[in-house]
Design a protein around this motif. Sequence first.
Motif, PDB file in Angstrom:
ATOM      1  N   TRP A  17      19.394  21.751 -15.067  1.00  9.76           N
ATOM      2  CA  TRP A  17      19.764  21.761 -13.557  1.00  9.76           C
ATOM      3  C   TRP A  17      18.301  21.353 -12.719  1.00  9.76           C
ATOM      4  CZ3 TRP A  17      17.283  24.668  -9.923  1.00  9.76           C
ATOM      5  CH2 TRP A  17      17.748  24.625  -8.582  1.00  9.76           C
ATOM      6  N   LYS A  18      17.394  21.975 -13.238  1.00 15.05           N
ATOM      7  CA  LYS A  18      16.004  21.502 -12.348  1.00 15.05           C
ATOM      8  C   LYS A  18      15.725  20.209 -12.586  1.00 15.05           C
ATOM      9  CE  LYS A  18      12.547  22.905 -10.076  1.00 15.05           C
ATOM     10  NZ  LYS A  18      11.366  23.975 -10.473  1.00 15.05           N
ATOM     11  N   ALA A  19      15.871  19.436 -13.844  1.00 13.93           N
ATOM     12  CA  ALA A  19      15.433  18.182 -14.203  1.00 13.93           C
ATOM     13  C   ALA A  19      16.232  17.076 -13.552  1.00 13.93           C
ATOM     14  CB  ALA A  19      15.378  17.950 -15.624  1.00 13.93           C
ATOM     15  N   THR A  20      17.514  17.629 -13.299  1.00 14.07           N
ATOM     16  CA  THR A  20      18.563  16.544 -12.738  1.00 14.07           C
ATOM     17  C   THR A  20      18.891  16.704 -11.477  1.00 14.07           C
ATOM     18  OG1 THR A  20      20.341  17.935 -13.765  1.00 14.07           O
ATOM     19  CG2 THR A  20      19.258  16.061 -15.136  1.00 14.07           C
ATOM     20  N   THR A  21      19.973  17.694 -11.188  1.00 14.40           N
ATOM     21  CA  THR A  21      20.502  18.004  -9.831  1.00 14.40           C
ATOM     22  C   THR A  21      19.281  18.473  -8.786  1.00 14.40           C
ATOM     23  OG1 THR A  21      22.432  18.692 -10.931  1.00 14.40           O
ATOM     24  CG2 THR A  21      22.025  19.543  -8.576  1.00 14.40           C
ATOM     25  N   TYR A  22      18.401  19.356  -9.150  1.00  9.71           N
ATOM     26  CA  TYR A  22      17.450  19.716  -8.220  1.00  9.71           C
ATOM     27  C   TYR A  22      16.423  18.361  -8.214  1.00  9.71           C
ATOM     28  CZ  TYR A  22      13.455  21.853  -5.883  1.00  9.71           C
ATOM     29  OH  TYR A  22      12.396  21.868  -4.986  1.00  9.71           O
ATOM     30  N   ALA A  23      16.154  17.798  -9.088  1.00  3.48           N
ATOM     31  CA  ALA A  23      15.215  16.921  -8.933  1.00  3.48           C
ATOM     32  C   ALA A  23      15.565  15.581  -8.146  1.00  3.48           C
ATOM     33  CB  ALA A  23      14.588  16.155 -10.273  1.00  3.48           C
ATOM     34  N   GLU A  24      16.845  15.213  -8.184  1.00  8.92           N
ATOM     35  CA  GLU A  24      17.613  14.200  -7.227  1.00  8.92           C
ATOM     36  C   GLU A  24      17.787  14.690  -5.902  1.00  8.92           C
ATOM     37  OE1 GLU A  24      21.086  13.638  -9.560  1.00  8.92           O
ATOM     38  OE2 GLU A  24      20.043  12.861 -11.238  1.00  8.92           O
ATOM     39  N   ASN A  25      17.875  16.093  -5.697  1.00 10.27           N
ATOM     40  CA  ASN A  25      18.327  16.657  -4.273  1.00 10.27           C
ATOM     41  C   ASN A  25      17.231  17.439  -3.707  1.00 10.27           C
ATOM     42  OD1 ASN A  25      21.092  15.636  -3.778  1.00 10.27           O
ATOM     43  ND2 ASN A  25      21.090  16.379  -5.914  1.00 10.27           N
ATOM     44  N   HIS A  26      15.912  17.363  -4.170  1.00 14.00           N
ATOM     45  CA  HIS A  26      14.922  18.408  -3.887  1.00 14.00           C
ATOM     46  C   HIS A  26      14.612  18.348  -2.274  1.00 14.00           C
ATOM     47  CE1 HIS A  26      11.693  15.651  -2.953  1.00 14.00           C
ATOM     48  NE2 HIS A  26      12.185  14.827  -4.110  1.00 14.00           N
ATOM     49  N   ALA A  27      14.727  17.360  -1.797  1.00 16.46           N
ATOM     50  CA  ALA A  27      14.417  17.349  -0.306  1.00 16.46           C
ATOM     51  C   ALA A  27      15.577  18.133   0.520  1.00 16.46           C
ATOM     52  CB  ALA A  27      14.330  15.869   0.393  1.00 16.46           C
ATOM     53  N   TYR A  56      17.285  20.677  -0.734  1.00 15.67           N
ATOM     54  CA  TYR A  56      16.658  22.138  -1.248  1.00 15.67           C
ATOM     55  C   TYR A  56      15.659  22.543  -0.285  1.00 15.67           C
ATOM     56  CZ  TYR A  56      19.941  22.376  -4.925  1.00 15.67           C
ATOM     57  OH  TYR A  56      21.202  22.036  -5.883  1.00 15.67           O
ATOM     58  N   GLU A  57      14.730  21.697  -0.259  1.00 12.90           N
ATOM     59  CA  GLU A  57      13.466  22.091   0.490  1.00 12.90           C
ATOM     60  C   GLU A  57      13.702  22.236   2.062  1.00 12.90           C
ATOM     61  OE1 GLU A  57      10.593  19.082  -0.389  1.00 12.90           O
ATOM     62  OE2 GLU A  57      10.367  19.853  -2.333  1.00 12.90           O
ATOM     63  N   ARG A  58      14.575  21.388   2.556  1.00 15.62           N
ATOM     64  CA  ARG A  58      15.074  21.717   3.973  1.00 15.62           C
ATOM     65  C   ARG A  58      15.863  22.937   4.107  1.00 15.62           C
ATOM     66  NH1 ARG A  58      19.051  17.326   7.339  1.00 15.62           N
ATOM     67  NH2 ARG A  58      19.090  18.510   9.455  1.00 15.62           N
ATOM     68  N   LEU A  59      16.870  23.302   3.473  1.00 16.66           N
ATOM     69  CA  LEU A  59      17.518  24.454   3.414  1.00 16.66           C
ATOM     70  C   LEU A  59      16.508  25.646   3.303  1.00 16.66           C
ATOM     71  CD1 LEU A  59      20.538  23.724   1.007  1.00 16.66           C
ATOM     72  CD2 LEU A  59      20.784  24.232   3.378  1.00 16.66           C
ATOM     73  N   ALA A  60      15.542  25.851   2.481  1.00 20.61           N
ATOM     74  CA  ALA A  60      14.678  26.717   2.596  1.00 20.61           C
ATOM     75  C   ALA A  60      13.770  26.775   3.746  1.00 20.61           C
ATOM     76  CB  ALA A  60      13.711  26.359   1.130  1.00 20.61           C
ATOM     77  N   ALA A  61      13.539  25.545   4.412  1.00 23.33           N
ATOM     78  CA  ALA A  61      12.669  26.061   5.634  1.00 23.33           C
ATOM     79  C   ALA A  61      13.169  26.106   6.638  1.00 23.33           C
ATOM     80  CB  ALA A  61      11.878  24.414   5.636  1.00 23.33           C
ATOM     81  N   GLU A  62      14.494  25.736   7.003  1.00 24.46           N
ATOM     82  CA  GLU A  62      15.286  25.667   8.029  1.00 24.46           C
ATOM     83  C   GLU A  62      16.519  26.880   8.036  1.00 24.46           C
ATOM     84  OE1 GLU A  62      17.225  22.006   9.011  1.00 24.46           O
ATOM     85  OE2 GLU A  62      15.278  20.930   9.067  1.00 24.46           O
ATOM     86  N   GLY A  63      16.577  27.440   6.829  1.00 26.04           N
ATOM     87  CA  GLY A  63      17.532  28.641   6.904  1.00 26.04           C
ATOM     88  C   GLY A  63      19.085  28.081   6.660  1.00 26.04           C
ATOM     89  N   GLN A  64      19.978  29.083   6.672  1.00 28.25           N
ATOM     90  CA  GLN A  64      21.136  28.694   6.358  1.00 28.25           C
ATOM     91  C   GLN A  64      22.097  28.626   7.835  1.00 28.25           C
ATOM     92  OE1 GLN A  64      23.975  31.422   4.405  1.00 28.25           O
ATOM     93  NE2 GLN A  64      22.357  33.332   4.712  1.00 28.25           N
TER      94      GLN A  64
END
Length: 216
Positions: free
Chosen positions: A18-28, A30-38
């Motif tokens: 998952w980290k090498a595919t789904t996350y790598a392709e959508n890391h921006a 995920y980072e936005r969700l972490a920074a801005e909250g849900q």
Amino acid sequence: MEHARPLPSYLVQRYHGWKATTYAENHAWYERLAAEGQRPRAMVISCCDSRVHVTSIFGADQGEFFIHRNIANLVPPYLPDGDHHGTSAAIEYAVTALKVTHLIVLGHSQCGGVQGCIDMCHGKAPQLEAKESFVGRWMDILKPKFELVADIEDGTEQARQLERQAVVASLENLMSFPFVNSAVENDTLSLHGLWTDIGAGGLEYYDPSSQKFKPV
């Protein structure tokens, strides 16, 4: 805590995949969700059953749903007695803090919790009647609805109907929460009752005008 152990190897492998595919392709994202909250628009209360995959049914991405799962997708009545209430706490947080605009209760076919309730009502599950049974005491929430399906002779159909009644019971109990009632009355929150057929992939919604479930 000496009893904790490392993850089994198959889960470690899946994580790295998952980290090498789904996350790598959508890391921006995920980072936005972490920074801005849900900021989910909907809360979904569904069953713990591993066959019920809420995000897949609706094609949802991370951040879209605030999901709470429990046995038989039940909501207990509002009871602020100071004890631990995981489902009630999740509802409170979703409605008062996250300000979700939709609250969905999703039931499903072949629900083991509902079948347990039926067995209890037929006197066939003494283990669930024991005071120490967490499952049994949880299914007490649904017991009053059994009288609506008690005359159905076909066991499969009886279970399907009680599964739907579990959704109705949860919708009714949701309205006993003052903050849910207020939000619904102010038209800032809408309640939805759904039932899905696991095998057929069907989805039904509760229509309060006819008091029946209809295909979506």
